[in-house]
Enzyme design. Structure first.
Site, PDB file in Angstrom:
ATOM      1  N   LYS A  11      27.179  52.206  15.392  1.00 24.36           N
ATOM      2  CA  LYS A  11      27.521  51.385  16.567  1.00 24.36           C
ATOM      3  C   LYS A  11      28.502  52.123  17.454  1.00 24.36           C
ATOM      4  O   LYS A  11      29.194  53.056  17.014  1.00 24.36           O
ATOM      5  CB  LYS A  11      28.130  50.041  16.140  1.00 24.36           C
ATOM      6  N   GLY A  94      34.359  56.071  13.103  1.00 18.82           N
ATOM      7  CA  GLY A  94      34.445  54.911  13.996  1.00 18.82           C
ATOM      8  C   GLY A  94      33.080  54.410  14.429  1.00 18.82           C
ATOM      9  O   GLY A  94      32.970  53.544  15.288  1.00 18.82           O
ATOM     10  N   ASP A 129      33.695  44.643  10.236  1.00 16.98           N
ATOM     11  CA  ASP A 129      32.539  44.962  11.088  1.00 16.98           C
ATOM     12  C   ASP A 129      31.191  44.653  10.443  1.00 16.98           C
ATOM     13  O   ASP A 129      30.156  44.838  11.079  1.00 16.98           O
ATOM     14  CB  ASP A 129      32.533  46.464  11.424  1.00 16.98           C
TER      15      ASP A 129
END
Ligand code: C5P
Length: 291
Positions: A11, A94, A129
């Protein structure tokens, strides 16, 4: 033996603001994330006990695939599984690889053994997440990140993604961010309005990540790398999540591939051109069967 294969996408955080610190030590977020076409592939088959083979560099920190298996096994009586994880997403970048793998494992087990799980309830236990990756498109995420609201489709987008090869600790970046918080946090509405209407040029002006300055304070060379990357990217460059991966938006897949080649020739590390999923779509192709 039953078997299933799931693709677990990476993502990008296109917008990330911190609204405050919570009593539980986490930070209250307002973030827009979108899946991108860089994947890990997870294959799960029934077995006597739990085993995981990883193809690629060893996983740093906690193994979220096993964590997801254990979380499901606490809720339902399930057999062992043999899981094979082929890593395509750099770990500690990340880009959400570990969280996406956990979501893939929850989905795989639920489907393979027909468990009727509350997938979101399991996901929230594993990481902030993971819930996002149970959805199939861009979303505005709040709370500590686990409250996921899908957002309306935007025009197609592409990105060039660059990971310099070193990892940042999410906890360390959040630990540093206090110095960079402002009294009036950015509101997401301008970003959402642009996302629904504008291409990379308009969107490039509203991309935002509050964690950047904290990450740059920890790793000053990352600031220099973002400046370098933005020299190649016509709509600027940003960091995703708590870093250290950086990205720039592009107008087309062809432009992203062209820019990726130029970045590869100039900067050391992982470079990829990837489509950004801007609508609820079928990014996770699932193959199940018997073997
Ligand atoms: O939820 P997850 O395990 O991915 O978070 C890793 C670390 O990042 C947490 O331990 C916390 O230090 C920080 N974090 C935070 N606020 C969030 C999400 C993560 O402070 N909303």
């Amino acid at each position: 033996m039953k078997r299933i294969r799931v693709r677990c996408p990476a993502k990008l955080n296109l917008f990330l603001e911190i609204l405050g610190r919570r009593p539980d030590g986490y930070h209250e977020l307002s973030t827009v994330m979108a899946p991108i076409g860089i994947y890990d592939t997870l294959t799960v088959r029934e077995a006597k006990t739990f085993a995981l083979d990883v193809e690629g560099p060893p996983l740093p920190g906690q193994n979220t695939v096993e964590k997801a298996y254990r979380a499901v096994a606490r809720r339902r009586k399930i057999p062992g599984v043999r899981a094979q994880l082929v890593k395509g997403i750099p770990a500690g970048s990340g880009m959400g690889g570990g969280s996406s793998d956990a979501a893939g494992m929850i989905e795989a087990l639920d489907t393979l053994f027909d468990l009727g799980l509350d997938r979101h309830e399991v996901a929230a236990e594993i990481g902030s997440d993971v819930n996002f990756f149970l959805e199939r498109g861009p979303a505005h995420c709040t709370g500590r990140g686990e409250q996921v609201a899908p957002i309306p489709s935007g025009p197609p987008l592409h990105a060039v993604v660059y990971w310099p090869g070193f990892s940042l600790s999410t906890a360390a970046v959040y630990g540093r961010v206090r110095e960079f918080l402002t009294r009036s946090p950015r509101i997401v509405i301008d970003f959402l309005n642009s996302f629904g209407r504008e291409g990379p040029e308009g969107l490039g002006r509203v991309l935002f990540n509050r964690l950047e300055l904290a990450a740059f304070a920890l790793h000053p060379e990352l600031a220099a790398l973002r400046t370098r990357l933005s020299e190649f990217c016509p709509y600027g460059a940003r960091m995703t999540g708590s870093g250290s991966a950086l990205y720039g938006l592009c107008a087309s897949g062809a432009e992203a591939r062209r820019l990726a080649q130029r970045v590869r020739a100039n900067l050391a590390g992982f470079v990829a051109a990837a489509g950004v999923v801007t609508r609820e779509g079928a990014w996770r192709s699932r193959k199940s069967g018997s073997s």
